[in-house]
Write a protein that holds these residues in place. Structure first.
Motif, PDB file in Angstrom:
ATOM      1  N   LEU A 186     -23.127 -23.526  50.097  1.00  0.00           N
ATOM      2  CA  LEU A 186     -23.329 -24.888  50.911  1.00  0.00           C
ATOM      3  C   LEU A 186     -22.549 -26.209  50.452  1.00  0.00           C
ATOM      4  CD1 LEU A 186     -27.542 -24.748  50.904  1.00  0.00           C
ATOM      5  CD2 LEU A 186     -25.743 -24.028  52.676  1.00  0.00           C
ATOM      6  N   GLY A 222     -25.060 -22.791  46.170  1.00  0.00           N
ATOM      7  CA  GLY A 222     -26.069 -22.698  47.334  1.00  0.00           C
ATOM      8  C   GLY A 222     -27.318 -21.910  46.946  1.00  0.00           C
ATOM      9  N   MET A 261     -27.555 -28.179  47.679  1.00  0.00           N
ATOM     10  CA  MET A 261     -26.942 -28.421  48.999  1.00  0.00           C
ATOM     11  C   MET A 261     -25.834 -29.289  49.302  1.00  0.00           C
ATOM     12  SD  MET A 261     -29.653 -27.326  51.082  1.00  0.00           S
ATOM     13  CE  MET A 261     -29.487 -28.062  52.441  1.00  0.00           C
ATOM     14  N   ASN A 262     -25.533 -29.797  48.092  1.00  0.00           N
ATOM     15  CA  ASN A 262     -24.100 -30.728  47.930  1.00  0.00           C
ATOM     16  C   ASN A 262     -23.828 -30.867  46.488  1.00  0.00           C
ATOM     17  OD1 ASN A 262     -26.061 -33.257  47.419  1.00  0.00           O
ATOM     18  ND2 ASN A 262     -26.549 -32.635  49.447  1.00  0.00           N
ATOM     19  N   LYS A 315     -28.989 -35.383  51.192  1.00  0.00           N
ATOM     20  CA  LYS A 315     -27.947 -34.934  52.085  1.00  0.00           C
ATOM     21  C   LYS A 315     -26.457 -34.936  51.438  1.00  0.00           C
ATOM     22  CE  LYS A 315     -28.271 -33.521  55.456  1.00  0.00           C
ATOM     23  NZ  LYS A 315     -28.192 -33.979  57.214  1.00  0.00           N
ATOM     24  N   GLU A 349     -24.998 -38.237  56.715  1.00  0.00           N
ATOM     25  CA  GLU A 349     -24.186 -37.156  56.685  1.00  0.00           C
ATOM     26  C   GLU A 349     -23.207 -37.357  55.654  1.00  0.00           C
ATOM     27  OE1 GLU A 349     -24.785 -34.419  58.101  1.00  0.00           O
ATOM     28  OE2 GLU A 349     -26.446 -35.027  59.593  1.00  0.00           O
ATOM     29  N   VAL A 369     -18.432 -27.841  64.843  1.00  0.00           N
ATOM     30  CA  VAL A 369     -19.457 -26.972  64.140  1.00  0.00           C
ATOM     31  C   VAL A 369     -19.341 -25.437  64.561  1.00  0.00           C
ATOM     32  CG1 VAL A 369     -21.021 -29.055  63.873  1.00  0.00           C
ATOM     33  CG2 VAL A 369     -21.351 -27.376  65.749  1.00  0.00           C
ATOM     34  N   VAL A 372     -21.401 -22.485  61.123  1.00  0.00           N
ATOM     35  CA  VAL A 372     -21.016 -23.700  60.668  1.00  0.00           C
ATOM     36  C   VAL A 372     -20.294 -23.748  59.475  1.00  0.00           C
ATOM     37  CG1 VAL A 372     -23.353 -24.079  59.940  1.00  0.00           C
ATOM     38  CG2 VAL A 372     -21.749 -26.048  60.503  1.00  0.00           C
ATOM     39  N   THR A 427     -20.005 -25.342  55.722  1.00  0.00           N
ATOM     40  CA  THR A 427     -20.782 -26.230  55.120  1.00  0.00           C
ATOM     41  C   THR A 427     -19.966 -27.199  54.186  1.00  0.00           C
ATOM     42  OG1 THR A 427     -21.229 -24.410  53.681  1.00  0.00           O
ATOM     43  CG2 THR A 427     -22.911 -24.804  55.125  1.00  0.00           C
ATOM     44  N   ASP A 428     -18.816 -26.736  53.749  1.00  0.00           N
ATOM     45  CA  ASP A 428     -18.344 -27.708  52.993  1.00  0.00           C
ATOM     46  C   ASP A 428     -16.691 -27.081  52.738  1.00  0.00           C
ATOM     47  OD1 ASP A 428     -17.495 -29.970  51.364  1.00  0.00           O
ATOM     48  OD2 ASP A 428     -18.931 -29.237  49.622  1.00  0.00           O
ATOM     49  N   ALA A 447     -19.263 -21.331  53.644  1.00  0.00           N
ATOM     50  CA  ALA A 447     -20.222 -21.252  54.928  1.00  0.00           C
ATOM     51  C   ALA A 447     -21.305 -20.635  54.599  1.00  0.00           C
ATOM     52  CB  ALA A 447     -19.599 -20.696  56.262  1.00  0.00           C
ATOM     53  N   VAL A 448     -22.616 -20.700  55.414  1.00  0.00           N
ATOM     54  CA  VAL A 448     -23.752 -19.906  55.199  1.00  0.00           C
ATOM     55  C   VAL A 448     -23.431 -18.305  55.209  1.00  0.00           C
ATOM     56  CG1 VAL A 448     -26.139 -19.708  56.120  1.00  0.00           C
ATOM     57  CG2 VAL A 448     -24.957 -21.901  56.286  1.00  0.00           C
TER      58      VAL A 448
END
Length: 360
Positions: free
Chosen positions: A17, A32, A73-74, A157, A199, A263, A288, A290-291, A316-317
């Motif tokens: 993520l 992640g 997450m970030n 987020k 976002e 996306v 999608v 993610t980063d 990505a996921v």
């Protein structure tokens, strides 16, 4: 011919993520996890060592930092401090990489030197855990943590540092921006910037911010005072119904709102001032992205880049970290350009002479 594919650099045991690249060490940091659910999917931050092997850039796991039930997450990076958004909290981590000392030789007959560990062993859960690998030691310790989002379904987020790494800005699901001192994480500013989730954001000098919301607005703030606001439908080119997001970027003097992409899992590289597309892989991840992160142009970046113009990483996921290399954009040599000009003049003169015999 099949679709273009980007090489897979690393595959994690959990959904990826967040992504950062440390210019001083060249480490690729990917994070992640599967969250608090007991589904057998771990949560962690992986530190990857990059190197060229057989003419290809590769990455291997140097250290796995277990975040227990907290999924990251970030991420944001400031020197050796990593800010990790974990659920409703921001956790600061400090990591230090240095050359490994051969403890086995120092111990003489005691063959108890460190073993390479690729998983998140129980000892790594403790603050200050170390992993050793190919001449490097990496030490990671937990610093301060603070709750940064207080909505009914709280989630941080986005997180970012300012230009001198003295302040940290966070955004959550209810549209609030909060600014914190580093490393103590004392709150210095709080205001509502958007209706709905934030976002992305950027934090510049004198607490000047750009915030990007799920309401498709990009706003520029001087502390908590709105300076200007951009609506894509009003200020940008006509677009299709394809989902998009703004991303706020800080170039040292100006805030630039950019529409970065779809996306759909596709990855592209554009020239910043003209938006000319130089690289595009459709559905590189199939899900999608993610980063993304560029290989820095300083520190260890140039030696890892080799002869390429730039390198971009995407996660990505799907748990994959992919590498996107852009070949060097070779400009026309000056001598060749002069030779072409001389040739053009000669050809033009001969043509004029053939059409008009008395031209010369």
């Amino acid at each position: 011919m099949g679709p273009r594919r980007a090489p897979e650099l690393y595959r994690a045991p959990f959904p990826l993520l967040g992504l950062q690249v440390d210019p001083s060490t060249g480490l690729l940091i990917a994070a992640g996890g599967g969250g608090a659910a007991k589904a057998g999917i771990k949560n962690g931050v992986h530190f990857l060592q990059q190197e060229w092997i057989n003419g290809r850039l590769s990455a291997s796991l140097l250290h796995s930092h277990d975040t227990e039930t907290r999924v990251t997450m970030n991420l944001a990076l400031a020197g050796d401090i990593l800010a990790a958004g974990q659920d409703a909290h921001c956790q600061l981590l400090r990591f230090q990489a240095h050359q490994q000392v051969n403890k086995a030789e120092k111990a003489g007959s005691k063959k108890q030197g460190p073993r390479q560990r690729k998983g998140a062993a129980p000892a790594e859960k403790k603050c200050g855990a170390e992993t050793q690998h190919e001449g490097l030691e990496l030490r990671v310790e937990n610093l301060q943590a603070v709750q940064t989002d207080f909505s009914s379904d709280p989630l941080q987020k986005v997180v970012c540092f300012n230009h001198d790494n003295t302040l940290l800005a966070t955004g959550g699901t209810n549209g609030y921006v909060r600014v914190w001192k580093v490393p103590g994480l004392e709150k210095v500013l709080e205001f509502k910037a958007h209706e709905g989730e934030i976002e992305d954001l950027a934090l510049g000098p004198d607490v000047k911010l750009v915030t990007v919301g799920q309401d498709l607005k990009a706003s520029v703030w001087q502390k908590d005072q709105l300076v200007t606001q951009l609506h894509w439908q009003e200020n940008g080119p006509t677009i299709s119904s394809t989902p998009y997001y703004y991303q706020a970027s800080w170039d040292g003097s100006n805030f630039l709102p950019l529409r970065l992409g779809m996306v759909t899992g596709s990855v592209a590289i554009y020239i910043a001032f003209s938006l000319q597309c130089l690289y595009y892989v459709r559905e590189a991840h199939g899900i999608v992205v993610t980063d993304v992160a560029f290989l820095p142009e300083k520190g260890h970046g140039p030696e890892l880049l080799g002869s390429h113009e730039t390198a971009r990483f995407s996660v990505a996921v799907d748990s994959h970290c992919q590498l996107h290399l852009l070949p060097s954009l070779q400009s026309v040599p000056v001598r060749l350009l002069l030779l072409l000009c001389v040739g053009l003049i000669v050809v033009t003169t001969l043509l004029l002479q053939s059409v008009f015999p008395g031209f010369l």
